[in-house]
Motif scaffolding. Sequence first.
Motif, PDB file in Angstrom:
ATOM      1  N   THR A 184      25.807  49.731  76.676  1.00 46.09           N
ATOM      2  CA  THR A 184      26.150  49.164  77.970  1.00 46.09           C
ATOM      3  C   THR A 184      27.015  50.149  78.736  1.00 46.09           C
ATOM      4  O   THR A 184      28.225  50.196  78.593  1.00 46.09           O
ATOM      5  N   SER A 198      27.978  50.432  81.801  1.00 46.20           N
ATOM      6  CA  SER A 198      28.941  50.030  82.823  1.00 46.20           C
ATOM      7  C   SER A 198      30.304  49.664  82.260  1.00 46.20           C
ATOM      8  O   SER A 198      31.278  49.618  82.996  1.00 46.20           O
ATOM      9  N   ARG A 199      30.400  49.412  80.959  1.00 44.64           N
ATOM     10  CA  ARG A 199      31.666  48.974  80.391  1.00 44.64           C
ATOM     11  C   ARG A 199      32.623  50.131  80.111  1.00 44.64           C
ATOM     12  O   ARG A 199      33.789  49.893  79.809  1.00 44.64           O
ATOM     13  N   LEU A 250      35.405  51.385  84.965  1.00 47.74           N
ATOM     14  CA  LEU A 250      34.507  50.290  85.293  1.00 47.74           C
ATOM     15  C   LEU A 250      34.677  49.812  86.727  1.00 47.74           C
ATOM     16  O   LEU A 250      33.693  49.567  87.430  1.00 47.74           O
ATOM     17  N   ARG A 267      29.415  56.673  90.092  1.00 45.47           N
ATOM     18  CA  ARG A 267      28.540  56.149  89.057  1.00 45.47           C
ATOM     19  C   ARG A 267      27.601  55.128  89.665  1.00 45.47           C
ATOM     20  O   ARG A 267      27.963  54.405  90.595  1.00 45.47           O
ATOM     21  N   ASP A 268      26.421  55.073  89.099  1.00 46.59           N
ATOM     22  CA  ASP A 268      25.425  54.064  89.468  1.00 46.59           C
ATOM     23  C   ASP A 268      25.119  53.292  88.192  1.00 46.59           C
ATOM     24  O   ASP A 268      24.355  53.751  87.340  1.00 46.59           O
ATOM     25  N   ASN A 269      25.731  52.128  88.061  1.00 43.73           N
ATOM     26  CA  ASN A 269      25.584  51.366  86.826  1.00 43.73           C
ATOM     27  C   ASN A 269      24.155  50.838  86.645  1.00 43.73           C
ATOM     28  O   ASN A 269      23.701  50.643  85.523  1.00 43.73           O
ATOM     29  N   ASN A 301      22.449  53.747  85.165  1.00 44.83           N
ATOM     30  CA  ASN A 301      23.127  54.339  84.003  1.00 44.83           C
ATOM     31  C   ASN A 301      23.385  55.827  84.202  1.00 44.83           C
ATOM     32  O   ASN A 301      23.138  56.652  83.303  1.00 44.83           O
TER      33      ASN A 301
END
Length: 122
Positions: free
Chosen positions: A28, A30-31, A53, A71-73, A76
Amino acid sequence: QVQLVESGGGLVQAGGSLRLSCAASGRTFSRYTMGWFRQAPGKEREFVAAIILSGYTYYADSVKGRFTISRDNAENTVYLQMTSLRIDDTADYYCAAGPLAAGRARSAYDTWGQGTQVTVSS
């Protein structure tokens, strides 16, 4: 196990720009705190920038105002936009993933990419 793959390095003239990308897979994304480090020949690997985050970012003094981490969650992916490049920015650039409190400490990051080379010429 997460994997990080950097891209976007290359040769650029002083004053130019490059955008590095780091694609993450396996957990994961984004965490976690995502960071960029660099290592010049004969020198230790040093912190460049990190993003947590919430989107909060922090930078090494040497790149503040010139580099931007994002960042582009959904994709990823973490980016490092580098502008006003200088000869002393020449290094191998590494993407890293770590826990929320990773901060600027290299030892806090537990996953690393293979690096991408950036060469700035005069």
